[in-house]
Design an enzyme around this catalytic site. Structure first.
Site, PDB file in Angstrom:
ATOM      1  CE  LYS A  10      -8.606  49.648 -18.764  1.00 53.82           C
ATOM      2  NZ  LYS A  10      -7.857  50.945 -18.874  1.00 53.82           N
ATOM      3  CE1 TYR A  50     -10.808  53.694 -15.106  1.00 58.39           C
ATOM      4  CE2 TYR A  50     -12.372  53.102 -16.817  1.00 58.39           C
ATOM      5  CZ  TYR A  50     -11.177  52.880 -16.146  1.00 58.39           C
ATOM      6  OH  TYR A  50     -10.350  51.832 -16.527  1.00 58.39           O
ATOM      7  CG  ASN A 113      -4.543  51.057 -20.664  1.00 61.05           C
ATOM      8  OD1 ASN A 113      -5.671  50.594 -20.558  1.00 61.05           O
ATOM      9  ND2 ASN A 113      -4.063  51.972 -19.845  1.00 61.05           N
ATOM     10  CG  HIS A 116      -9.245  48.691 -13.930  1.00 62.73           C
ATOM     11  ND1 HIS A 116      -8.947  50.006 -13.642  1.00 62.73           N
ATOM     12  CD2 HIS A 116      -9.711  48.147 -12.770  1.00 62.73           C
ATOM     13  CE1 HIS A 116      -9.238  50.240 -12.366  1.00 62.73           C
ATOM     14  NE2 HIS A 116      -9.713  49.136 -11.825  1.00 62.73           N
ATOM     15  CD  GLU A 127     -11.482  49.918  -8.902  1.00 65.40           C
ATOM     16  OE1 GLU A 127     -11.186  51.079  -9.209  1.00 65.40           O
ATOM     17  OE2 GLU A 127     -10.751  48.932  -9.164  1.00 65.40           O
TER      18      GLU A 127
HETATM   19  P1  GDP Z   1      -4.300  52.926 -14.660  1.00 63.43           P
HETATM   20  O1  GDP Z   1      -4.523  52.807 -13.170  1.00 63.43           O
HETATM   21  O2  GDP Z   1      -2.899  52.540 -15.090  1.00 63.43           O
HETATM   22  O3  GDP Z   1      -5.353  52.202 -15.476  1.00 63.43           O
HETATM   23  O4  GDP Z   1      -4.405  54.486 -15.045  1.00 63.43           O
HETATM   24  P2  GDP Z   1      -5.350  55.686 -14.539  1.00 63.43           P
HETATM   25  O5  GDP Z   1      -6.162  55.303 -13.344  1.00 63.43           O
HETATM   26  O6  GDP Z   1      -4.465  56.902 -14.424  1.00 63.43           O
HETATM   27  O7  GDP Z   1      -6.307  55.950 -15.788  1.00 63.43           O
HETATM   28  C1  GDP Z   1      -7.440  55.128 -16.001  1.00 63.43           C
HETATM   29  C2  GDP Z   1      -7.538  54.817 -17.472  1.00 63.43           C
HETATM   30  O8  GDP Z   1      -7.772  56.039 -18.204  1.00 63.43           O
HETATM   31  C3  GDP Z   1      -6.249  54.274 -18.108  1.00 63.43           C
HETATM   32  O9  GDP Z   1      -6.044  52.894 -17.887  1.00 63.43           O
HETATM   33  C4  GDP Z   1      -6.472  54.604 -19.571  1.00 63.43           C
HETATM   34  O10 GDP Z   1      -7.386  53.683 -20.189  1.00 63.43           O
HETATM   35  C5  GDP Z   1      -7.124  55.987 -19.474  1.00 63.43           C
HETATM   36  N1  GDP Z   1      -6.137  57.075 -19.499  1.00 63.43           N
HETATM   37  C6  GDP Z   1      -5.250  57.427 -18.521  1.00 63.43           C
HETATM   38  N2  GDP Z   1      -4.507  58.481 -18.878  1.00 63.43           N
HETATM   39  C7  GDP Z   1      -4.929  58.820 -20.124  1.00 63.43           C
HETATM   40  C8  GDP Z   1      -4.554  59.862 -21.045  1.00 63.43           C
HETATM   41  O11 GDP Z   1      -3.671  60.701 -20.779  1.00 63.43           O
HETATM   42  N3  GDP Z   1      -5.243  59.904 -22.230  1.00 63.43           N
HETATM   43  C9  GDP Z   1      -6.214  59.012 -22.555  1.00 63.43           C
HETATM   44  N4  GDP Z   1      -6.836  59.131 -23.732  1.00 63.43           N
HETATM   45  N5  GDP Z   1      -6.611  58.025 -21.704  1.00 63.43           N
HETATM   46  C10 GDP Z   1      -5.967  57.931 -20.519  1.00 63.43           C
END
Ligand code: GDP
Length: 139
Positions: A10, A50, A113, A116, A127
């Site tokens: 990222k 997303y 973080n 992805h 994807e």
């Molecule tokens: P992943 O599969 O671990 O990447 O997590 P998710 O699919 O749940 O979320 C996609 C991305 O959205 C995450 O990697 C973070 O960059 C962002 N994200 C997820 N949860 C949160 C949150 O509670 N707050 C914020 N600001 N960003 C989030």
């Protein structure tokens, strides 16, 4: 059987100079890099990628983050690729990520973080197709 998955280094990790460290961690656990490209996402590309999160309160901030600078898209191959990548990434929130994972070592916050990884083989194929052609994916 070897399967493939999709990953993104990222914008936070690229800007911080962590791309090489992340690639090393992935290669060390046996991932083969099938395809790799540095690119930037437009707002509509980030929103499309997303789309599953579009109703979430953090969606606008996530789209802004993913469009703020260059990122690296990758196709990765390994036994049990999807689950293994999720393991090496660590939990979404780096505060909850296991020791030695990418997010524990390098990530700043639940949003910024670093990496992805697709959450299921079916998602991985969708994807991969978002970013790569059949020719790209030959390895
Ligand atoms: P992943 O599969 O671990 O990447 O997590 P998710 O699919 O749940 O979320 C996609 C991305 O959205 C995450 O990697 C973070 O960059 C962002 N994200 C997820 N949860 C949160 C949150 O509670 N707050 C914020 N600001 N960003 C989030």
């Amino acid at each position: 059987m070897k399967l493939r998955t999709f990953s993104i280094i990222k914008p936070d990790a690229v800007a911080a100079g962590h791309a090489g460290a992340i690639l090393s961690m992935l290669e060390e656990v046996g991932f083969k890099i099938l395809a790799l490209r540095m690119t930037r996402l437009t707002q509509s590309q980030a929103e499309g990628f997303y789309a599953v999160h579009r109703e979430r309160p953090f969606f606008p901030s996530l789209v802004k983050f993913m469009t703020e600078g260059p990122l690296i898209v990758m196709a990765l191959e390994r036994e049990d690729a999807v689950a293994k990548l999720r393991e090496v990434m660590g939990a979404t929130n780096p505060a909850n990520a296991a020791e030695g994972t990418v997010r524990k070592r390098l990530a700043q916050s639940i949003e910024r973080n670093c990496i992805h990884g697709s959450d299921a083989p079916e998602t991985a194929e969708v994807e991969l197709r978002y970013f790569f052609s059949t020719l790209d994916l030959q390895g």
